[in-house]
Design a protein around this motif. Structure first.
Motif, PDB file in Angstrom:
ATOM      1  N   GLY A   1       0.806  -1.215   0.000  1.00 35.87           N
ATOM      2  CA  GLY A   1       0.000   0.000   0.000  1.00 35.87           C
ATOM      3  C   GLY A   1       0.836   1.260   0.000  1.00 35.87           C
ATOM      4  O   GLY A   1       0.360   2.338   0.370  1.00 35.87           O
ATOM      5  N   SER A   2       2.092   1.135  -0.418  1.00 37.69           N
ATOM      6  CA  SER A   2       2.983   2.287  -0.500  1.00 37.69           C
ATOM      7  C   SER A   2       2.779   2.986  -1.842  1.00 37.69           C
ATOM      8  O   SER A   2       2.131   2.454  -2.750  1.00 37.69           O
ATOM      9  N   HIS A   3       3.344   4.190  -1.974  1.00 34.22           N
ATOM     10  CA  HIS A   3       3.196   4.967  -3.201  1.00 34.22           C
ATOM     11  C   HIS A   3       4.549   5.586  -3.535  1.00 34.22           C
ATOM     12  O   HIS A   3       5.089   6.373  -2.747  1.00 34.22           O
ATOM     13  N   GLY A   4       5.102   5.225  -4.687  1.00 32.34           N
ATOM     14  CA  GLY A   4       6.415   5.763  -5.016  1.00 32.34           C
ATOM     15  C   GLY A   4       6.903   5.335  -6.380  1.00 32.34           C
ATOM     16  O   GLY A   4       6.150   4.821  -7.209  1.00 32.34           O
ATOM     17  N   PHE A   5       8.195   5.538  -6.598  1.00 32.63           N
ATOM     18  CA  PHE A   5       8.822   5.170  -7.867  1.00 32.63           C
ATOM     19  C   PHE A   5      10.295   4.885  -7.613  1.00 32.63           C
ATOM     20  O   PHE A   5      10.827   5.159  -6.529  1.00 32.63           O
ATOM     21  N   MET A   6      10.949   4.325  -8.608  1.00 32.23           N
ATOM     22  CA  MET A   6      12.392   4.099  -8.508  1.00 32.23           C
ATOM     23  C   MET A   6      13.043   4.330  -9.859  1.00 32.23           C
ATOM     24  O   MET A   6      12.407   4.195 -10.912  1.00 32.23           O
ATOM     25  N   MET A   7      14.292   4.706  -9.799  1.00 31.18           N
ATOM     26  CA  MET A   7      15.085   4.973 -10.997  1.00 31.18           C
ATOM     27  C   MET A   7      16.354   4.129 -10.949  1.00 31.18           C
ATOM     28  O   MET A   7      17.110   4.182  -9.976  1.00 31.18           O
ATOM     29  N   LEU A   8      16.566   3.360 -11.979  1.00 29.04           N
ATOM     30  CA  LEU A   8      17.830   2.648 -12.146  1.00 29.04           C
ATOM     31  C   LEU A   8      18.760   3.532 -12.961  1.00 29.04           C
ATOM     32  O   LEU A   8      18.386   4.013 -14.030  1.00 29.04           O
ATOM     33  N   TRP A   9      19.953   3.772 -12.442  1.00 25.80           N
ATOM     34  CA  TRP A   9      20.894   4.610 -13.179  1.00 25.80           C
ATOM     35  C   TRP A   9      22.274   3.971 -13.202  1.00 25.80           C
ATOM     36  O   TRP A   9      22.640   3.192 -12.334  1.00 25.80           O
TER      37      TRP A   9
ATOM     38  N   ALA B   1       8.698  14.568   9.942  1.00 25.46           N
ATOM     39  CA  ALA B   1       8.539  14.955   8.539  1.00 25.46           C
ATOM     40  C   ALA B   1       9.888  14.918   7.831  1.00 25.46           C
ATOM     41  O   ALA B   1      10.906  15.337   8.376  1.00 25.46           O
ATOM     42  N   GLY B   2       9.894  14.420   6.613  1.00 23.86           N
ATOM     43  CA  GLY B   2      11.105  14.400   5.808  1.00 23.86           C
ATOM     44  C   GLY B   2      11.937  13.148   5.939  1.00 23.86           C
ATOM     45  O   GLY B   2      12.880  12.946   5.174  1.00 23.86           O
ATOM     46  N   GLN B   3      11.608  12.301   6.905  1.00 23.32           N
ATOM     47  CA  GLN B   3      12.356  11.062   7.059  1.00 23.32           C
ATOM     48  C   GLN B   3      11.876  10.037   6.033  1.00 23.32           C
ATOM     49  O   GLN B   3      10.689   9.936   5.747  1.00 23.32           O
ATOM     50  N   THR B   4      12.806   9.283   5.497  1.00 23.30           N
ATOM     51  CA  THR B   4      12.433   8.240   4.551  1.00 23.30           C
ATOM     52  C   THR B   4      11.652   7.150   5.277  1.00 23.30           C
ATOM     53  O   THR B   4      12.122   6.622   6.292  1.00 23.30           O
ATOM     54  N   PRO B   5      10.451   6.817   4.805  1.00 18.92           N
ATOM     55  CA  PRO B   5       9.662   5.780   5.487  1.00 18.92           C
ATOM     56  C   PRO B   5      10.423   4.461   5.566  1.00 18.92           C
ATOM     57  O   PRO B   5      11.098   4.054   4.615  1.00 18.92           O
ATOM     58  N   ALA B   6      10.307   3.796   6.708  1.00 17.70           N
ATOM     59  CA  ALA B   6      11.003   2.515   6.887  1.00 17.70           C
ATOM     60  C   ALA B   6      10.529   1.485   5.871  1.00 17.70           C
ATOM     61  O   ALA B   6      11.276   0.559   5.515  1.00 17.70           O
ATOM     62  N   THR B   7       9.298   1.668   5.380  1.00 13.36           N
ATOM     63  CA  THR B   7       8.746   0.710   4.420  1.00 13.36           C
ATOM     64  C   THR B   7       9.608   0.582   3.180  1.00 13.36           C
ATOM     65  O   THR B   7       9.734  -0.505   2.601  1.00 13.36           O
ATOM     66  N   ILE B   8      10.236   1.679   2.771  1.00 10.19           N
ATOM     67  CA  ILE B   8      10.985   1.650   1.514  1.00 10.19           C
ATOM     68  C   ILE B   8      12.200   0.728   1.617  1.00 10.19           C
ATOM     69  O   ILE B   8      12.601   0.091   0.635  1.00 10.19           O
ATOM     70  N   TYR B   9      12.770   0.620   2.805  1.00 13.02           N
ATOM     71  CA  TYR B   9      13.875  -0.324   2.997  1.00 13.02           C
ATOM     72  C   TYR B   9      13.367  -1.761   2.881  1.00 13.02           C
ATOM     73  O   TYR B   9      14.033  -2.628   2.301  1.00 13.02           O
ATOM     74  N   ASP B  10      12.183  -2.002   3.437  1.00 13.39           N
ATOM     75  CA  ASP B  10      11.602  -3.345   3.349  1.00 13.39           C
ATOM     76  C   ASP B  10      11.290  -3.712   1.903  1.00 13.39           C
ATOM     77  O   ASP B  10      11.465  -4.871   1.496  1.00 13.39           O
ATOM     78  N   LEU B  11      10.824  -2.732   1.126  1.00 15.08           N
ATOM     79  CA  LEU B  11      10.524  -3.009  -0.281  1.00 15.08           C
ATOM     80  C   LEU B  11      11.792  -3.403  -1.027  1.00 15.08           C
ATOM     81  O   LEU B  11      11.794  -4.348  -1.827  1.00 15.08           O
ATOM     82  N   ALA B  12      12.868  -2.665  -0.787  1.00 13.28           N
ATOM     83  CA  ALA B  12      14.124  -2.973  -1.465  1.00 13.28           C
ATOM     84  C   ALA B  12      14.640  -4.355  -1.079  1.00 13.28           C
ATOM     85  O   ALA B  12      15.150  -5.109  -1.925  1.00 13.28           O
ATOM     86  N   LYS B  13      14.483  -4.699   0.191  1.00 10.30           N
ATOM     87  CA  LYS B  13      14.995  -5.993   0.658  1.00 10.30           C
ATOM     88  C   LYS B  13      14.208  -7.164   0.080  1.00 10.30           C
ATOM     89  O   LYS B  13      14.696  -8.301   0.104  1.00 10.30           O
TER      90      LYS B  13
END
Length: 739
Positions: free
Chosen positions: A263-271, A322-334
């Motif tokens: 239920g997260s909302h975001g995007f990622m860029m491979l560079w 405010a402004g902290q990266t949500p912990a969820t994004i680390y879980d998504l990457a893992k």
């Protein structure tokens, strides 16, 4: 006067049963046109979708309602107020359970006659849904439809059903039960679980991000099986090093699907790390929307909200959370670690906002592939599938079989979400001219530096790619302006991907912007454009604190042009729109220049031009460079009128008038009694405040009856007070002119 007393729920259920058995339910639902007007608008030929934060709930409820309405014909009744539980002793009794044989869909009806029982509605629906999934494993969200019939749609029920549709992916039709003489009536209802924020883009601070570096393992560290099936080492199989390994693309798919499930909302860029600043050749930058930063921004800049214990708590902790990266994004990457670790050693780094990161990577990484999830993923997919986008807005997408994963599609989409669409409303302010000048100046400089030899071109490939993508974002919007503007007859030159033609194509486009899009009738805008075009690198180094890389005479040449622009603006301050309205931008500009002007005033209080030249010469060159992109050019915007064109009649599209009315009502309740429906130069229709002469117009009395219409589709703005019906007629006549 007390409300008319409604009969027991059993009578309502019996009445619904009769309608279903006679296949008369659908024709007895009034107000379906409100739903279809919203759903039909999405796929229109000239409708370009935008990520409207405030529109999410309304659209989701309309789409869910439209889905359910399409499955209410020829229903077969399975049960009426009997338990569907598979477990002995448990009671789960939907009022009516039906089956649609045509679509193989289950339809659950729940009737709530009194507000006292409405609190139980969502709990009951969740229980029925779970039992049906127990009976039919892997039943999808589109395979179960809910119909909630309620006499009194309380705030709790409205928000609960709206949330089911907007955030839980359920398909629920809301119907309002009305008691009429000797019978009932059903009225379609759109539950919206959302307080209007007034936000039209995602604020920069709401887009924190992290980097997932993919450090390649040594050959010895990879087991024999992994070595034979090399998915991560480009050198091992002679593959193009510019192309990402298949294993990495699979990892991105895994992360995106994990984001959808969470239920997260975001995007990622491979560079691709070209110059080897990091430990790996490939890096994935993941970005997720931070809801706490969204709240903080809306509280400060959006429409006012009533304080509550929850909002007061968030206010007290704003600086901490405010402004902290949500912990969820680390879980998504893992979630992708099991396959990434076959060839790489993943490492996290770079925890800061997207816009700051994008600026840093212009000299470092080449954007290669994107992916989206959550509401951003839905928006990206709808954007790519939209016929107006494919035929008019980004025709290169269909011509080259591109999608949201390609940088030339994804990057303009992301930047428009975070930085805003260039030339808002289709008008050109001095700041817009300056920014497009900088974008084209960056590209021209990058293309020029890439020309000498291939080795040097490879080193500055990131700078070329980022500049090309930013210039493309502006070119897309300028093409839209060209298509609808009557005064511009010279075709807009196209940018080129061919390295040998890139510089010339950029110069041709810059010339067209200056002479055709802006024209000699707007010298201030031309001067701001020239400044951005010629000194793009100078301003970038100034922002980075590295301007000492240039010889001293270079900033001086730029400062001379800034002084000429400032002189013209200062001489026009008196009697300007900014002075009249005392806008924040004007006050900041006035505060900056006031100490310098005290010695330039004559006996009448007017600025003497000769003395002004001497005063401006005393301001240091570097100070002028630092102040121009912010205080100066925004202040000039408040003094110098925008560039307006005469545009052709708007494309005929379906407008959600009820939604516009809700926006006007929100502005009225905010204290702005001159809210307007705005017909923009770019053909869009929206709501907003009337700037300029607005404070001198008579206020409206009832936002549900009347509103101001602000027409910006000609070379002059026109504001008129109208009833809503008159506004609709005005729009209909303009659309007829298009046909």
């Amino acid at each position: 006067m007390s409300k008319p007393k409604l009969p027991p729920e059993s009578e309502v259920v019996t009445w619904l049963q009769r309608l279903i058995e006679n296949d008369q339910l659908l024709e007895n639902i009034q107000g379906q046109e409100i739903i279809t007007s919203i759903t039909d608008a999405i796929g229109q030929d000239f409708f370009i979708p935008s990520f409207g934060i405030d529109y999410i709930s309304r659209r989701a409820s309309a789409e869910a309602a439209g889905h359910v309405l399409g499955r209410l014909g020829l229903l077969e009744i399975i049960s009426i107020n009997t338990s569907i539980s598979l477990t002995k002793g448990e009671v789960l009794r939907p009022d009516i359970l039906c089956f649609s044989p045509e679509s193989k869909t289950l339809v659950v009806f729940e009737v709530k006659r009194a507000s006292e029982t409405e609190r139980q509605t969502v709990t009951e629906l969740a229980g029925y849904e779970q039992e049906l999934r127990n009976l039919l494993p892997f039943l999808g969200n589109f395979d179960i439809c809910f119909v909630v019939v309620a006499a009194d749609w309380s705030t709790l029920l409205t928000h609960a059903v709206g949330s089911m549709n907007a955030w839980s992916g359920k398909q629920c039709l809301a119907l309002k039960l009305v008691s009429i003489e000797s019978s009932f009536a059903l009225q379609a209802h759109l539950p919206e679980a959302w307080h209007l924020t007034g936000s039209v883009k995602l604020p920069p601070e709401a887009l924190p991000s992290i980097d997932l570096y993919l450090v390649e393992k040594s050959a010895d560290a990879i087991d024999d099986e992994g070595d034979e099936n090399d998915g991560g080492q480009a050198e091992g199989n002679g593959a193009d090093e510019r192309l990402p390994p298949r294993l990495v693309m699979t990892a991105m798919d895994i992360i995106a699907r994990a984001g959808d499930r969470a239920g997260s909302h975001g995007f990622m860029m491979l560079w691709r790390d070209v110059n080897g600043y990091g430990r790996g050749r490939w890096c994935i930058t993941l970005c997720a929307i931070d809801p706490y930063s969204m709240y903080a921004w809306c509280k400060e800049h959006g429409l006012s909200q009533r304080d509550s214990d929850a909002s007061l708590f968030l206010d007290s902790r704003k600086a901490d959370i405010a402004g902290q990266t949500p912990a969820t994004i680390y879980d998504l990457a893992k979630a992708a670690y099991p396959i990434l670790q076959e060839q790489f050693e993943p490492e996290f780094s770079g925890d800061f906002c997207w816009q700051m990161k994008a600026r840093q990577y212009r000299l470092r990484g080449v954007p290669t592939r994107f992916e989206f999830w959550g509401s951003l993923g839905q928006h990206a997919r709808e954007f790519v599938c939209n016929p107006a986008v494919r035929n008019w807005y980004m025709p290169y997408m269909s011509q080259n079989q591109l999608d949201w994963t390609d940088p030339v599609v994804a990057m303009p989409l992301i930047e428009n979400l975070s930085a805003g669409v260039p030339f808002p409303g289709g008008t050109i302010k001095c700041s817009d001219a300056f920014l497009v000048g900088r974008a084209l100046g960056d590209l021209a400089l990058a293309a020029f530096n890439a020309a000498p030899d291939k080795e040097h071109a490879a080193r500055i490939e990131p700078m070329v790619e980022w500049a090309q993508l930013e210039a493309l974002r502006y070119a897309i919007e300028m093409k839209q302006m060209y298509d609808v503007t009557e005064e511009i007859v010279t075709p807009i030159p196209m940018l080129s991907n061919d390295p040998s033609r890139k510089l010339q194509a950029t110069e041709d486009l810059a010339k067209w912007v200056r002479t055709d899009l802006i024209s000699d009738r707007h010298p201030f805008h031309q001067a701001c454009f020239d400044l951005g075009l010629r000194e793009a690198m100078l301003f970038r180094l100034s922002e980075e604190g590295s301007i000492d890389r240039f010889p001293p005479d270079r900033p001086h040449q730029a400062a001379l042009l800034i002084r000429r622009i400032l002189k013209g603006a200062i001489l026009r301050m008196k009697g300007s729109q900014g002075q009249l309205l005392q806008s924040a931008e004007y006050r900041d500009f006035e505060e900056y220049v006031a100490p310098h002007l005290s010695s330039c005033l004559d006996e009448q209080g007017d600025v003497d031009g000769v003395r002004l030249d001497a005063v401006l010469d005393e301001i240091p060159d570097l100070e002028l460079l630092r102040a121009f992109p912010g205080t100066f050019v925004k202040g000039i915007d408040s003094i110098v009128p925008v560039v307006l064109h005469t545009v052709s009649p708007a494309f005929p599209v379906t407008v959600d008038w009820e939604w516009l009315k809700s926006g006007v009502r929100a502005l009225f309740e905010e204290g702005d009694h001159r809210p307007a429906v705005i017909f923009n130069q770019d053909g869009t229709v929206g709501t907003g405040r009337i700037m300029g002469i607005g404070k001198f117009l008579s206020p409206i009395m009832d936002p549900d009856v009347e509103v101001y219409l602000l027409d910006e589709t000609s070379a002059r703005n026109i504001a008129m007070k109208m009833t809503w019906e008159e506004v609709k007629d005005f729009y209909a006549k303009r659309s007829e002119a298009f046909g």
